[in-house]
Design an enzyme around this catalytic site. Structure first.
Site, PDB file in Angstrom:
ATOM      1  N   GLU A  49       0.832  -1.200   0.000  1.00 38.75           N
ATOM      2  CA  GLU A  49       0.000   0.000   0.000  1.00 38.75           C
ATOM      3  C   GLU A  49       0.864   1.245   0.000  1.00 38.75           C
ATOM      4  OE1 GLU A  49      -3.923  -1.857   2.194  1.00 38.75           O
ATOM      5  OE2 GLU A  49      -2.410  -0.949   3.470  1.00 38.75           O
TER       6      GLU A  49
ATOM      7  N   CYS B 121       3.475   8.576   0.941  1.00 41.01           N
ATOM      8  CA  CYS B 121       4.015   7.659   1.947  1.00 41.01           C
ATOM      9  C   CYS B 121       4.134   6.305   1.240  1.00 41.01           C
ATOM     10  CB  CYS B 121       3.043   7.597   3.123  1.00 41.01           C
ATOM     11  SG  CYS B 121       3.504   6.384   4.359  1.00 41.01           S
TER      12      CYS B 121
ATOM     13  N   CYS C  32       6.761  -6.821   6.816  1.00 43.60           N
ATOM     14  CA  CYS C  32       7.859  -6.135   7.492  1.00 43.60           C
ATOM     15  C   CYS C  32       8.728  -7.145   8.233  1.00 43.60           C
ATOM     16  CB  CYS C  32       7.333  -5.099   8.478  1.00 43.60           C
ATOM     17  SG  CYS C  32       8.639  -4.050   9.176  1.00 43.60           S
TER      18      CYS C  32
ATOM     19  N   CYS D  55       7.201  -4.665  15.722  1.00 44.93           N
ATOM     20  CA  CYS D  55       6.626  -3.643  16.616  1.00 44.93           C
ATOM     21  C   CYS D  55       5.200  -4.062  16.980  1.00 44.93           C
ATOM     22  CB  CYS D  55       6.613  -2.286  15.933  1.00 44.93           C
ATOM     23  SG  CYS D  55       8.246  -1.759  15.386  1.00 44.93           S
TER      24      CYS D  55
ATOM     25  N   CYS E 119       1.946  -2.143  15.585  1.00 46.80           N
ATOM     26  CA  CYS E 119       1.844  -1.852  14.149  1.00 46.80           C
ATOM     27  C   CYS E 119       1.162  -2.993  13.399  1.00 46.80           C
ATOM     28  CB  CYS E 119       3.238  -1.622  13.571  1.00 46.80           C
ATOM     29  SG  CYS E 119       3.224  -1.279  11.804  1.00 46.80           S
TER      30      CYS E 119
ATOM     31  N   GLU F  34      10.574  -1.997   6.623  1.00 45.91           N
ATOM     32  CA  GLU F  34      11.683  -1.272   7.260  1.00 45.91           C
ATOM     33  C   GLU F  34      12.689  -0.936   6.159  1.00 45.91           C
ATOM     34  OE1 GLU F  34      12.722   0.256  10.068  1.00 45.91           O
ATOM     35  OE2 GLU F  34      14.514   0.542   8.872  1.00 45.91           O
TER      36      GLU F  34
ATOM     37  N   SER G  64      12.239   6.787   7.114  1.00 44.48           N
ATOM     38  CA  SER G  64      11.878   6.532   8.508  1.00 44.48           C
ATOM     39  C   SER G  64      12.316   5.125   8.890  1.00 44.48           C
ATOM     40  CB  SER G  64      10.366   6.666   8.662  1.00 44.48           C
ATOM     41  OG  SER G  64       9.990   6.356   9.977  1.00 44.48           O
TER      42      SER G  64
ATOM     43  N   LEU H 119      11.090   6.289  17.625  1.00 45.10           N
ATOM     44  CA  LEU H 119      11.725   6.044  18.924  1.00 45.10           C
ATOM     45  C   LEU H 119      10.734   5.435  19.925  1.00 45.10           C
ATOM     46  CD1 LEU H 119      14.503   6.415  20.234  1.00 45.10           C
ATOM     47  CD2 LEU H 119      13.728   8.666  21.025  1.00 45.10           C
ATOM     48  N   HIS H 120       9.669   6.134  20.187  1.00 49.77           N
ATOM     49  CA  HIS H 120       8.577   5.687  21.067  1.00 49.77           C
ATOM     50  C   HIS H 120       8.948   5.471  22.534  1.00 49.77           C
ATOM     51  CE1 HIS H 120       6.201   5.532  17.499  1.00 49.77           C
ATOM     52  NE2 HIS H 120       6.801   4.477  17.005  1.00 49.77           N
TER      53      HIS H 120
ATOM     54  N   ASN I 224      -2.947   5.088  16.194  1.00 52.27           N
ATOM     55  CA  ASN I 224      -4.059   4.594  15.387  1.00 52.27           C
ATOM     56  C   ASN I 224      -4.347   3.168  15.801  1.00 52.27           C
ATOM     57  OD1 ASN I 224      -4.099   6.983  13.689  1.00 52.27           O
ATOM     58  ND2 ASN I 224      -2.121   6.231  12.993  1.00 52.27           N
TER      59      ASN I 224
ATOM     60  N   CYS J 265      -0.665   5.922   9.861  1.00 51.26           N
ATOM     61  CA  CYS J 265       0.553   5.224  10.299  1.00 51.26           C
ATOM     62  C   CYS J 265       0.208   3.936  11.014  1.00 51.26           C
ATOM     63  CB  CYS J 265       1.336   6.056  11.315  1.00 51.26           C
ATOM     64  SG  CYS J 265       2.154   7.469  10.662  1.00 51.26           S
TER      65      CYS J 265
HETATM   66  N1  SAH Z   1       9.674   0.750   9.607  1.00 54.80           N
HETATM   67  C1  SAH Z   1       9.759   2.170   9.533  1.00 54.80           C
HETATM   68  C2  SAH Z   1       8.679   2.822   8.680  1.00 54.80           C
HETATM   69  C3  SAH Z   1       7.263   2.328   8.803  1.00 54.80           C
HETATM   70  S1  SAH Z   1       6.310   2.769  10.208  1.00 54.80           S
HETATM   71  C4  SAH Z   1       9.772   2.774  10.917  1.00 54.80           C
HETATM   72  O1  SAH Z   1       9.628   2.027  11.874  1.00 54.80           O
HETATM   73  O2  SAH Z   1       9.973   3.972  11.045  1.00 54.80           O
HETATM   74  C5  SAH Z   1       5.891   4.436  10.080  1.00 54.80           C
HETATM   75  C6  SAH Z   1       5.624   5.099  11.435  1.00 54.80           C
HETATM   76  O3  SAH Z   1       4.342   4.691  11.971  1.00 54.80           O
HETATM   77  C7  SAH Z   1       6.633   4.718  12.490  1.00 54.80           C
HETATM   78  O4  SAH Z   1       7.013   5.834  13.228  1.00 54.80           O
HETATM   79  C8  SAH Z   1       5.836   3.745  13.358  1.00 54.80           C
HETATM   80  O5  SAH Z   1       6.395   3.635  14.630  1.00 54.80           O
HETATM   81  C9  SAH Z   1       4.487   4.365  13.341  1.00 54.80           C
HETATM   82  N2  SAH Z   1       3.396   3.482  13.736  1.00 54.80           N
HETATM   83  C10 SAH Z   1       3.326   2.141  13.604  1.00 54.80           C
HETATM   84  N3  SAH Z   1       2.141   1.676  14.069  1.00 54.80           N
HETATM   85  C11 SAH Z   1       1.452   2.761  14.475  1.00 54.80           C
HETATM   86  C12 SAH Z   1       0.140   2.936  15.009  1.00 54.80           C
HETATM   87  N4  SAH Z   1      -0.667   1.918  15.195  1.00 54.80           N
HETATM   88  N5  SAH Z   1      -0.257   4.197  15.318  1.00 54.80           N
HETATM   89  C13 SAH Z   1       0.571   5.254  15.082  1.00 54.80           C
HETATM   90  N6  SAH Z   1       1.795   5.144  14.566  1.00 54.80           N
HETATM   91  C14 SAH Z   1       2.244   3.917  14.272  1.00 54.80           C
END
Ligand code: SAH
Length: 346
Positions: free
Chosen positions: A94, A107, A114, A118, A121, A166, A197, A221-222, A296, A339
Site C-alpha cells: 500500500e 508515503c 515487514c 513492533c 503496528c 523497514e 523513517s 523512537l517511542h 491509530n 501510520c
Molecule cells: N519501519 C519504519 C517505517 C514504517 S512505520 C519505521 O519504523 O519507522 C511508520 C511510522 O508509523 C513509524 O514511526 C511507526 O512507529 C508508526 N506506527 C506504527 N504503528 C502505528 C500505530 N498503530 N499508530 C501510530 N503510529 C504507528
C-alpha cells in the site's frame, strides 16, 4: 524452453547502453530506452515510439517491464488517498497520498510485510514476504504524483518512507529508488523533500552517514528507556538505545542533518515523567526534533492513546528544554491509511 526474462529496470544506464552495443546497435539507443523506462514511466516496450518496431520486439524477447498496477484506490473524507498496489508476482503493498494546505506527501512502502515486530503496528502482523525492487518503489511515487496532479491540482512535493516495511532492511533498493527519484533522468525531486523513517538499525544509519546521503532521517523512537522500548519493539533487544544513539551522533557529525524522532504516547506505557525525561536526555545527544504522533488503533486492547494531559506534558517539557516538538493528528483513518494501519485490509 523459455528462459526467464530479466526486469529491464534492474539494469543501470551503462548496462543498457552496453546491451545495445552487444546487439550491434548504437549505445545511444540505450539512452532513449532508459528515458522511456524512468522519466516517461513506460508500461510497455510498445509505447516507445521513437524506437523501431524491430528493436521493440528484440527488447520484448529479452526483458520485461515489471510495472506496478494500482488495483484499488480509496479516498478518505480528508483528501487522503490509499492505493493498493499489485506487484508483478501478485503480492500487494500500500501507498498513501497525504495532502495538506502547503504540501502533498507520498508515503511509500519498501517491503511486502515487514521484517520487524513492533507490537503496535498492523504491518508487523504480516510476515515479511520480500523486499521491493527499486522500480517498484519508484512506481509507487509516480502513481501518487499522478493522483496528486489529478485530484489536488499540484505535483507531489514530499516523500516519506513510512509505508509498509523497514527501509533500512532493504537498503540498496531504497537508495537506488531515491537515486532515480532525485535524478534529472527520473523525477528530479530534491532529496531534501525525502525522509527515510527507520525503527533504528545502527549499522545502516552509519552506512548512510558514510555515504553522505542528502535526504532526511526519521527514527521511530517511542521510548528512550531500553526496557520499555524492548517491550513494545522487541528487536530493540538486539539494537539497544546506546548503539542507536551513537549511530545518530555519527549521522549528525557527517551530514549535519538534524534527526526527527517519531513518538506515540500510550496510556500506561510511556505517559510518565520518567519517560519524558529520558526522551529529553536522548534528544540532547544530536540536534533533533520530536513529532508526537497520534496512535491509530489496530484492533488491540493493549495499546491506547494517552490522555491529552500526558501529551501536553510531553510537549511542555520538550519545549522547556529547547526541543522543537509538533503534535500530529492522523490522516486517512477512515480508510485504514494512517501510520501503522497498512495491512492490506482494503
Ligand atoms: N519501519 C519504519 C517505517 C514504517 S512505520 C519505521 O519504523 O519507522 C511508520 C511510522 O508509523 C513509524 O514511526 C511507526 O512507529 C508508526 N506506527 C506504527 N504503528 C502505528 C500505530 N498503530 N499508530 C501510530 N503510529 C504507528
Amino acid at each position: 524452453m523459455e528462459t526467464k526474462k530479466k526486469d529491464i529496470r534492474a539494469l543501470t544506464k551503462e548496462q543498457l547502453r552496453n546491451f545495445f552495443v552487444e546487439q550491434g546497435d548504437k549505445a545511444f539507443r540505450g539512452n532513449q530506452v532508459y528515458e522511456w523506462l524512468w522519466q516517461k514511466s513506460a508500461h510497455s516496450f510498445h509505447a516507445m515510439t521513437n524506437v523501431s518496431k524491430e528493436t521493440r520486439q528484440m527488447l520484448e524477447d529479452h526483458f520485461v517491464i515489471n510495472h506496478i498496477r494500482v488495483d484499488q484506490m480509496q479516498r478518505s473524507s480528508d483528501g487522503t488517498i490509499k492505493n493498493a498496489v499489485r506487484l508483478h508476482d501478485g503480492l500487494v503493498v500500500e501507498s498513501v497520498l497525504i495532502p495538506t494546505a502547503t504540501r502533498t506527501t507520498a508515503c511509500v512502502s519498501s517491503q511486502v510485510g515487514c521484517s520487524l515486530d513492533c507490537r503496535f503496528c498492523a504491518t508487523a502482523r504480516m510476515k515479511r514476504m520480500r523486499n521491493l525492487n527499486a522500480d517498484e518503489i519508484y512506481d509507487q511515487v509516480v502513481a501518487i504524483d499522478n493522483e496528486s496532479r489529478l485530484y489536488h491540482d499540484r505535483p507531489l512535493s514530499n516523500i516519506v518512507f513510512m509505508g509498509m516495511g523497514e527501509p533500512l532492511m532493504n537498503y540498496n533498493n531504497v537508495l537506488k529508488a531515491i537515486e532515480m527519484i532525485t535524478s534529472p533522468e527520473g523525477l528530479g525531486m530534491s532529496p531534501k523533500r525525502i525522509t527515510v523513517s527507520t525503527s533504528g538499525v545502527p549499522k545502516m544509519i552509519r552506512k548512510m552517514a558514510d555515504e553522505e546521503v542528502k535526504f532526511g532521517l526519521a527514527v521511530s523512537l517511542h521510548s528512550a528507556i531500553d526496557e520499555v522500548r524492548t517491550s513494545i519493539m522487541p528487536f530493540n533487544a538486539n539494537f539497544p538505545l546506546k548503539d542507536l544513539r551513537e549511530a545518530l551522533e555519527y549521522w549528525y557529525s557527517k551530514t549535519k542533518n538534524r534527526i526527527t524522532y517519531e513518538y506515540v504516547v500510550w496510556k500506561g506505557i510511556n505517559d510518565t515523567q520518567e519517560a519524558v525525561d529520558a526522551l529529553v536526555k536522548f534528544c540532547k545527544f544530536a540536534p533533533s526534533k520530536v513529532n508526537l504522533i497520534e496512535y491509530n488503533p489496530i484492533d488491540d486492547d493493549e495499546f491506547q492513546q494517552a490522555s491529552d494531559a500526558a501529551v501536553a506534558m510531553y510537549q511542555n517539557t520538550l519545549e522547556r528544554n529547547g526541543i522543537t516538538v509538533t503534535v500530529r493528528r492522523s490522516r486517512g483513518k477512515d480508510i485504514d491509511a494512517a501510520c501503522g494501519q497498512l495491512a492490506n485490509k482494503q
